[in-house]
Design a protein around this motif. Structure first.
Motif, PDB file in Angstrom:
ATOM      1  N   ILE A 144       0.844  -1.185   0.000  1.00  0.00           N
ATOM      2  CA  ILE A 144       0.000   0.000   0.000  1.00  0.00           C
ATOM      3  C   ILE A 144       0.880   1.236   0.000  1.00  0.00           C
ATOM      4  N   SER A 173      14.001  -0.357   9.954  1.00  0.00           N
ATOM      5  CA  SER A 173      13.196  -1.447  10.479  1.00  0.00           C
ATOM      6  C   SER A 173      11.697  -1.146  10.326  1.00  0.00           C
ATOM      7  N   GLY A 174      10.957  -2.148   9.867  1.00  0.00           N
ATOM      8  CA  GLY A 174       9.504  -1.999   9.769  1.00  0.00           C
ATOM      9  C   GLY A 174       9.008  -1.261   8.540  1.00  0.00           C
ATOM     10  N   GLY A 176       8.837  -2.488   5.513  1.00  0.00           N
ATOM     11  CA  GLY A 176       8.172  -3.376   4.559  1.00  0.00           C
ATOM     12  C   GLY A 176       9.130  -4.161   3.665  1.00  0.00           C
ATOM     13  N   LYS A 177      10.349  -4.383   4.139  1.00  0.00           N
ATOM     14  CA  LYS A 177      11.340  -5.072   3.297  1.00  0.00           C
ATOM     15  C   LYS A 177      10.903  -6.496   2.962  1.00  0.00           C
ATOM     16  N   GLU A 178      10.400  -7.191   3.989  1.00  0.00           N
ATOM     17  CA  GLU A 178       9.995  -8.576   3.749  1.00  0.00           C
ATOM     18  C   GLU A 178       8.784  -8.637   2.818  1.00  0.00           C
ATOM     19  N   LEU A 179       7.872  -7.706   3.020  1.00  0.00           N
ATOM     20  CA  LEU A 179       6.688  -7.663   2.164  1.00  0.00           C
ATOM     21  C   LEU A 179       7.088  -7.434   0.701  1.00  0.00           C
ATOM     22  N   ARG A 361       5.524  -1.300  10.856  1.00  0.00           N
ATOM     23  CA  ARG A 361       5.323  -2.318  11.891  1.00  0.00           C
ATOM     24  C   ARG A 361       4.775  -1.677  13.163  1.00  0.00           C
ATOM     25  N   GLU A 364       1.180  -0.663  12.719  1.00  0.00           N
ATOM     26  CA  GLU A 364       0.341  -1.857  12.790  1.00  0.00           C
ATOM     27  C   GLU A 364       0.092  -2.250  14.258  1.00  0.00           C
TER      28      GLU A 364
HETATM   29  N1  LIG Z   1       3.345  -0.762   2.056  1.00  0.00           N
HETATM   30  C1  LIG Z   1       2.750  -1.620   2.888  1.00  0.00           C
HETATM   31  N2  LIG Z   1       1.466  -1.929   2.744  1.00  0.00           N
HETATM   32  C2  LIG Z   1       0.858  -2.775   3.597  1.00  0.00           C
HETATM   33  N3  LIG Z   1       1.456  -3.367   4.631  1.00  0.00           N
HETATM   34  C3  LIG Z   1       2.745  -3.117   4.832  1.00  0.00           C
HETATM   35  C4  LIG Z   1       3.469  -2.246   3.963  1.00  0.00           C
HETATM   36  N4  LIG Z   1       4.742  -2.204   4.384  1.00  0.00           N
HETATM   37  C5  LIG Z   1       4.816  -2.990   5.467  1.00  0.00           C
HETATM   38  N5  LIG Z   1       3.624  -3.553   5.741  1.00  0.00           N
HETATM   39  C6  LIG Z   1       3.330  -4.448   6.882  1.00  0.00           C
HETATM   40  O1  LIG Z   1       4.088  -3.952   7.985  1.00  0.00           O
HETATM   41  C7  LIG Z   1       4.689  -5.001   8.722  1.00  0.00           C
HETATM   42  C8  LIG Z   1       6.202  -4.851   8.708  1.00  0.00           C
HETATM   43  O2  LIG Z   1       6.702  -5.060   7.396  1.00  0.00           O
HETATM   44  P1  LIG Z   1       7.976  -5.978   7.103  1.00  0.00           P
HETATM   45  O3  LIG Z   1       8.066  -7.106   8.062  1.00  0.00           O
HETATM   46  O4  LIG Z   1       7.964  -6.307   5.668  1.00  0.00           O
HETATM   47  O5  LIG Z   1       9.101  -4.904   7.416  1.00  0.00           O
HETATM   48  P2  LIG Z   1      10.678  -5.059   7.504  1.00  0.00           P
HETATM   49  O6  LIG Z   1      11.249  -3.895   6.806  1.00  0.00           O
HETATM   50  O7  LIG Z   1      11.070  -6.427   7.041  1.00  0.00           O
HETATM   51  O8  LIG Z   1      10.917  -4.895   9.044  1.00  0.00           O
HETATM   52  P3  LIG Z   1      12.148  -5.388   9.966  1.00  0.00           P
HETATM   53  O9  LIG Z   1      13.341  -4.590   9.531  1.00  0.00           O
HETATM   54  O10 LIG Z   1      11.668  -5.002  11.318  1.00  0.00           O
HETATM   55  O11 LIG Z   1      12.292  -6.843   9.739  1.00  0.00           O
HETATM   56  C9  LIG Z   1       4.204  -6.284   8.071  1.00  0.00           C
HETATM   57  O12 LIG Z   1       3.060  -6.738   8.758  1.00  0.00           O
HETATM   58  C10 LIG Z   1       3.850  -5.860   6.665  1.00  0.00           C
HETATM   59  O13 LIG Z   1       2.884  -6.697   6.092  1.00  0.00           O
END
Ligand SMILES: Nc1ncnc2c1ncn2[C@@H]1O[C@H](COP(=O)(O)OP(=O)(O)OP(=O)(O)O)[C@@H](O)[C@H]1O
Ligand SMILES: [Mg+2]
Length: 470
Positions: A144, A173-174, A176-179, A361, A364
């Motif tokens: 999103i 951190s948080g 959305g990298k994994e997403l 994160r 959320e």
């Molecule tokens: N653009 C987005 N739209 C919808 N949901 C998102 C978006 N970006 C992140 N999220 C949601 O936010 C949460 C954190 O995202 P994610 O785990 O991908 O982040 P990360 O960068 O890997 O964090 P970390 O560094 O803490 O591991 C997840 O539940 C993910 O689904």
């Protein structure tokens, strides 16, 4: 939708799973015959967010249930129950597209965590955010964000997904990298193959090698069976190397070799295994800096960084907050059985002005808590935790004068104090610009010379020149 179908021929197992899942807020339909379950699952629309199936059953086994689901309802995650010591069959199930597996005897927490994750995945697969255009499969995105920065991310994701190139995702951190990594996989030709993840920060250093490459029986004490590593599991799919900056230097050399040659041996093994894996890596560190400071190999960095994607922090794309808020409201309404329909304007303003150091994160988590606490159908500021109102982390949601007033200073005094602070700031700046010249400063401010002098006196400023503290 929080309904799960559970099929196992052993009644005591289905009884226990049903009880555990119901305690976790799921509705559960139980079948003790795979034939009956398959009949139910053959209906065009089924109301499940996950299917849990035993692997060994008379008649049709769990693999048949899995195959059926892949054909008819590929969006519903299937979780396999396997007996202890039959890891190989679990691995087979994963390769055929099972979401995860649970080994008997299982723990309550484990099974709930897995089903919770499956339900989230189902929801994500079935959410079509409003920022998409067109209706082809590839146009759907789980990411999103209508901000230009995120639209650019989505555009690059679609483009690189179709190539075999390695992608490096960076961002706080948080963010959305994994997403985004998952999104690259989903839009690639590998979508029906496994997406396998390893978190390099979470695996102890001495275990990373065997986790990545697997091991043969007897390779080290405790290796009573051979086991495939993540590279093998990800064959023909995508391997997500999360927190890649945490990988120990000597493993970096091995990883580079495997990426370059697309082959490796299991630990303690002689046979060379060829693989075809797409690598996506992520880190919240500045990897170029890690290279400069000798903690990350430059050759591996260049290998990983063929395409790089930088995810901006949420505070730099505040226009995305409102859509994210509504997305999470929908998610937590379903999960917590709530009926929030909207957010009141003060609450939304607070959410949009906070700086979100933990990014999406954190947003959320804050919303999950707020929705849980809320009563009625509108989310209000009172439901928000204190952290979002506080600290330098936040944009000034209210002025010092407003705060002083609420601290008990009378209204007029609070306003006068604030006005004087602003007057002082402007006058001092103007004096500085005009090198302390009163006539020119007065002109610049649109005051008479006399008027400016009175002001200076009132504010306790010397008319000799600006205070050096400026
Ligand atoms: N653009 C987005 N739209 C919808 N949901 C998102 C978006 N970006 C992140 N999220 C949601 O936010 C949460 C954190 O995202 P994610 O785990 O991908 O982040 P990360 O960068 O890997 O964090 P970390 O560094 O803490 O591991 C997840 O539940 C993910 O689904
Ligand atoms: Mg992550």
């Amino acid at each position: 939708m929080r309904r799960v179908l559970v099929v196992d021929d052993e009644r005591n197992i289905t009884f226990v799973i049903k009880a555990i899942l119901e305690r976790g807020g799921f509705e559960v339909d139980v079948f003790n015959s795979s034939v009956e379950a398959l009949k139910r699952l053959s209906e065009p629309r089924v109301p499940y967010c996950a299917v849990v199936t035993d692997l060994y059953m008379p008649d049709q086994d769990g693999m048949a249930v899995l195959a059926h689901m892949k054909d008819t309802h590929p969006d519903i995650p299937v979780v396999m129950i396997t007996a202890f010591g039959t890891v190989d069959s679990a691995v087979q199930a994963l390769k055929k597209g099972a979401f995860d597996y649970i080994t008997k005897p299982f723990e309550q927490g484990e099974i709930l965590a897995i089903i919770e994750k499956a339900a989230n995945t189902f929801q994500l697969r079935n959410t079509e955010p409003s920022n998409e255009s067109g209706d082809s499969r590839l146009s759907k995105t789980l990411v999103i964000g209508k901000s230009p920065a995120m639209q650019e991310v989505v555009r690059i994701v679609r483009k690189v997904a179709l190539s075999p190139s390695t992608v490096l995702i960076t961002g706080e951190s948080g963010t959305g990298k994994e997403l985004v990594a998952l999104e690259i996989h989903r839009h690639s030709e590998r979508v029906h193959q496994p997406f396998i993840k390893i978190n390099c920060a979470a695996v102890p250093h001495h275990l990373i090698e065997s986790e990545l490459f697997g091991y043969e029986k007897g390779a080290f004490t405790g290796a009573v069976n051979s086991k495939p590593g993540r590279f093998e599991l990800a064959h023909e799919g995508t391997l997500f190397l999360d927190e890649v900056a945490e990988m120990p230097l000597e493993m970096q050399a091995k990883l580079l070799r495997v990426i370059q040659e697309a082959e490796f041996e299991r630990v303690g093994g002689l046979q060379t295994i060829k693989i075809n894996v797409r690598i996506v890596a992520a880190t919240n560190k500045d990897l170029a800096k890690e290279v400069r400071e000798g903690r990350f190999r430059d050759d591996l960095y260049y290998r990983l960084n063929v395409v790089s994607l930088l995810l901006p922090p949420l505070r730099e794309r505040r226009v995305d907050i409102e859509d994210l808020v509504y997305f999470f409201i929908k998610k937590f309404n379903d999960k917590l059985g709530k009926r929030i329909e909207s957010v009141d304007s003060v609450c939304l303003k607070t959410l949009c002005s906070y700086s979100w150091p933990g990014n999406i994160r954190q947003l959320e988590n804050v919303l999950e808590r707020a929705i849980l606490m809320s009563e009625g159908s509108i989310l209000r500021s009172i439901d928000l935790p204190e952290e979002v109102f506080r600290g330098e982390a936040s944009l000034p949601a209210s002025s010092p004068a407003a705060e002083a007033f609420y601290d008990g200073v009378p209204f007029k005094d609070a306003v006068r104090k604030q006005t004087q602070a602003i007057e002082r700031e402007i006058i001092e700046k103007s004096l500085l610009e005009n090198e302390g010249n009163i006539t020119r400063t007065a002109e610049r401010l649109g005051l008479s010379r006399k008027g400016l002098q009175l002001k200076l006196k009132e504010l306790g400023l010397s008319s000799q020149g600006p205070r050096t503290s400026l």
